[in-house]
Motif scaffolding. Structure first.
Motif, PDB file in Angstrom:
ATOM      1  N   ALA A  14      -4.988   7.982   1.072  1.00  0.00           N
ATOM      2  CA  ALA A  14      -6.050   8.446   1.962  1.00  0.00           C
ATOM      3  C   ALA A  14      -7.264   8.865   1.144  1.00  0.00           C
ATOM      4  N   GLY A  15      -8.436   8.432   1.614  1.00  0.00           N
ATOM      5  CA  GLY A  15      -9.673   8.725   0.917  1.00  0.00           C
ATOM      6  C   GLY A  15     -10.125   7.630  -0.028  1.00  0.00           C
ATOM      7  N   ASP A  16      -9.243   6.707  -0.351  1.00  0.00           N
ATOM      8  CA  ASP A  16      -9.590   5.601  -1.249  1.00  0.00           C
ATOM      9  C   ASP A  16     -10.410   4.535  -0.524  1.00  0.00           C
ATOM     10  N   SER A  17     -10.833   3.539  -1.295  1.00  0.00           N
ATOM     11  CA  SER A  17     -11.613   2.423  -0.757  1.00  0.00           C
ATOM     12  C   SER A  17     -10.924   1.099  -1.060  1.00  0.00           C
ATOM     13  N   ARG A  67     -17.763   4.373   7.969  1.00  0.00           N
ATOM     14  CA  ARG A  67     -16.790   4.232   6.870  1.00  0.00           C
ATOM     15  C   ARG A  67     -16.652   2.780   6.407  1.00  0.00           C
ATOM     16  N   ASN A  84     -14.236   2.362   3.220  1.00  0.00           N
ATOM     17  CA  ASN A  84     -14.284   3.606   2.468  1.00  0.00           C
ATOM     18  C   ASN A  84     -13.616   4.732   3.250  1.00  0.00           C
ATOM     19  N   SER A  85     -13.281   5.787   2.552  1.00  0.00           N
ATOM     20  CA  SER A  85     -12.664   6.960   3.188  1.00  0.00           C
ATOM     21  C   SER A  85     -11.507   6.558   4.089  1.00  0.00           C
ATOM     22  N   LYS A  87      -8.039   6.151   6.002  1.00  0.00           N
ATOM     23  CA  LYS A  87      -7.139   7.109   6.632  1.00  0.00           C
ATOM     24  C   LYS A  87      -5.797   6.429   6.900  1.00  0.00           C
ATOM     25  N   SER A 123      -0.631   9.000   3.116  1.00  0.00           N
ATOM     26  CA  SER A 123      -1.265  10.333   3.252  1.00  0.00           C
ATOM     27  C   SER A 123      -0.986  11.209   2.046  1.00  0.00           C
TER      28      SER A 123
END
Length: 123
Positions: A14-17, A67, A84-85, A87, A123
Protein backbone atom coordinates in the motif's frame (compact mmCIF):
# COMPACT_ATOMS: atom_id res chain seq x y z
CA UNK A 1 -8.25 -5.53 -35.89
CA UNK A 2 -5.90 -4.57 -33.10
CA UNK A 3 -4.22 -6.90 -30.62
CA UNK A 4 -3.53 -5.72 -27.07
CA UNK A 5 -1.01 -7.08 -24.56
CA UNK A 6 -0.83 -5.78 -20.99
CA UNK A 7 2.22 -5.89 -18.76
CA UNK A 8 3.58 -4.30 -15.61
CA UNK A 9 1.43 -5.88 -12.95
CA UNK A 10 2.84 -7.28 -9.74
CA UNK A 11 2.74 -7.44 -5.97
CA UNK A 12 3.30 -4.15 -4.16
CA UNK A 13 2.61 -2.62 -0.77
CA UNK A 14 0.00 0.00 0.00
CA UNK A 15 1.25 3.43 -0.98
CA UNK A 16 3.53 2.13 -3.74
CA UNK A 17 3.28 2.88 -7.46
CA UNK A 18 3.04 0.76 -10.59
CA UNK A 19 2.87 1.55 -14.28
CA UNK A 20 0.87 -0.76 -16.49
CA UNK A 21 1.53 -0.91 -20.22
CA UNK A 22 -0.80 -1.90 -23.05
CA UNK A 23 1.09 -2.65 -26.25
CA UNK A 24 -0.95 -2.62 -29.45
CA UNK A 25 -0.29 -4.32 -32.76
CA UNK A 26 -2.28 -4.71 -35.95
CA UNK A 27 -4.19 -1.75 -37.27
CA UNK A 28 -3.01 1.76 -36.57
CA UNK A 29 -3.31 2.42 -32.86
CA UNK A 30 -3.89 6.11 -33.41
CA UNK A 31 -7.52 5.64 -34.41
CA UNK A 32 -8.57 3.92 -31.20
CA UNK A 33 -9.84 5.18 -27.89
CA UNK A 34 -8.29 3.17 -25.07
CA UNK A 35 -9.60 2.30 -21.62
CA UNK A 36 -8.48 0.37 -18.58
CA UNK A 37 -10.87 -1.82 -16.65
CA UNK A 38 -10.28 -4.01 -13.65
CA UNK A 39 -11.90 -7.06 -12.16
CA UNK A 40 -11.44 -8.09 -8.55
CA UNK A 41 -12.07 -11.67 -7.53
CA UNK A 42 -15.81 -12.35 -7.36
CA UNK A 43 -16.75 -8.92 -8.69
CA UNK A 44 -17.88 -7.38 -11.95
CA UNK A 45 -15.35 -5.85 -14.31
CA UNK A 46 -15.35 -2.11 -13.69
CA UNK A 47 -14.19 0.98 -15.51
CA UNK A 48 -10.96 2.60 -14.34
CA UNK A 49 -9.83 5.15 -16.93
CA UNK A 50 -10.17 6.05 -20.61
CA UNK A 51 -8.38 8.26 -23.11
CA UNK A 52 -9.53 9.47 -26.52
CA UNK A 53 -7.64 8.55 -29.67
CA UNK A 54 -5.90 11.94 -29.74
CA UNK A 55 -5.16 12.02 -26.04
CA UNK A 56 -7.22 15.16 -25.70
CA UNK A 57 -9.75 13.84 -23.22
CA UNK A 58 -9.40 11.49 -20.27
CA UNK A 59 -11.96 10.04 -17.90
CA UNK A 60 -11.50 8.36 -14.54
CA UNK A 61 -13.54 6.40 -12.09
CA UNK A 62 -14.09 8.35 -8.88
CA UNK A 63 -12.21 5.70 -6.93
CA UNK A 64 -8.93 6.42 -8.80
CA UNK A 65 -9.15 10.15 -9.55
CA UNK A 66 -6.04 11.95 -8.42
CA UNK A 67 -4.08 8.69 -8.06
CA UNK A 68 -4.12 7.11 -11.55
CA UNK A 69 -3.12 8.67 -14.88
CA UNK A 70 -3.86 7.23 -18.33
CA UNK A 71 -1.73 8.16 -21.33
CA UNK A 72 -0.87 7.07 -24.88
CA UNK A 73 2.45 7.01 -26.71
CA UNK A 74 1.67 6.95 -30.42
CA UNK A 75 5.24 6.32 -31.48
CA UNK A 76 5.34 3.15 -29.38
CA UNK A 77 1.70 2.14 -30.00
CA UNK A 78 1.38 1.78 -26.27
CA UNK A 79 -1.03 3.03 -23.64
CA UNK A 80 -0.13 3.36 -19.99
CA UNK A 81 -1.81 3.47 -16.63
CA UNK A 82 0.32 5.12 -13.98
CA UNK A 83 -0.99 4.06 -10.58
CA UNK A 84 0.18 5.94 -7.50
CA UNK A 85 -0.76 5.67 -3.83
CA UNK A 86 -2.04 2.17 -4.36
CA UNK A 87 -4.54 0.73 -1.90
CA UNK A 88 -5.46 -2.87 -1.10
CA UNK A 89 -8.84 -2.26 -2.75
CA UNK A 90 -7.00 -1.66 -6.05
CA UNK A 91 -6.15 -5.36 -6.13
CA UNK A 92 -7.58 -6.83 -9.35
CA UNK A 93 -6.78 -8.08 -12.82
CA UNK A 94 -6.35 -5.01 -15.01
CA UNK A 95 -7.42 -5.11 -18.65
CA UNK A 96 -6.88 -2.64 -21.44
CA UNK A 97 -9.47 -2.29 -24.16
CA UNK A 98 -9.86 -0.36 -27.40
CA UNK A 99 -12.68 0.92 -29.54
CA UNK A 100 -13.35 3.38 -32.35
CA UNK A 101 -15.81 6.24 -32.89
CA UNK A 102 -16.81 7.35 -29.37
CA UNK A 103 -14.92 6.91 -26.12
CA UNK A 104 -16.92 5.13 -23.45
CA UNK A 105 -16.83 3.97 -19.83
CA UNK A 106 -18.99 0.93 -20.64
CA UNK A 107 -17.16 -2.36 -20.96
CA UNK A 108 -19.74 -3.79 -23.35
CA UNK A 109 -18.90 -1.09 -25.88
CA UNK A 110 -15.25 -2.07 -26.29
CA UNK A 111 -14.33 -4.36 -29.15
CA UNK A 112 -10.75 -5.36 -28.39
CA UNK A 113 -9.32 -6.63 -25.11
CA UNK A 114 -6.00 -7.74 -23.74
CA UNK A 115 -5.50 -10.81 -21.58
CA UNK A 116 -5.09 -8.87 -18.34
CA UNK A 117 -2.34 -8.34 -15.80
CA UNK A 118 -2.63 -9.01 -12.07
CA UNK A 119 -2.09 -6.20 -9.58
CA UNK A 120 -1.97 -7.14 -5.91
CA UNK A 121 -1.63 -4.51 -3.21
CA UNK A 122 -0.81 -5.71 0.30
CA UNK A 123 -1.65 -3.72 3.40
Amino acid sequence: QVQLVESGGGLVQAGDSLRLSCAASGRSFTRYHVAWFRQASGKEREFVAAITWDGGTTRYADSVKGRFTISKDYAKSTAYLQMNSLKPEDTAVYYCAAKEIVVSTRKDEYDYWGQGTQVTVSS
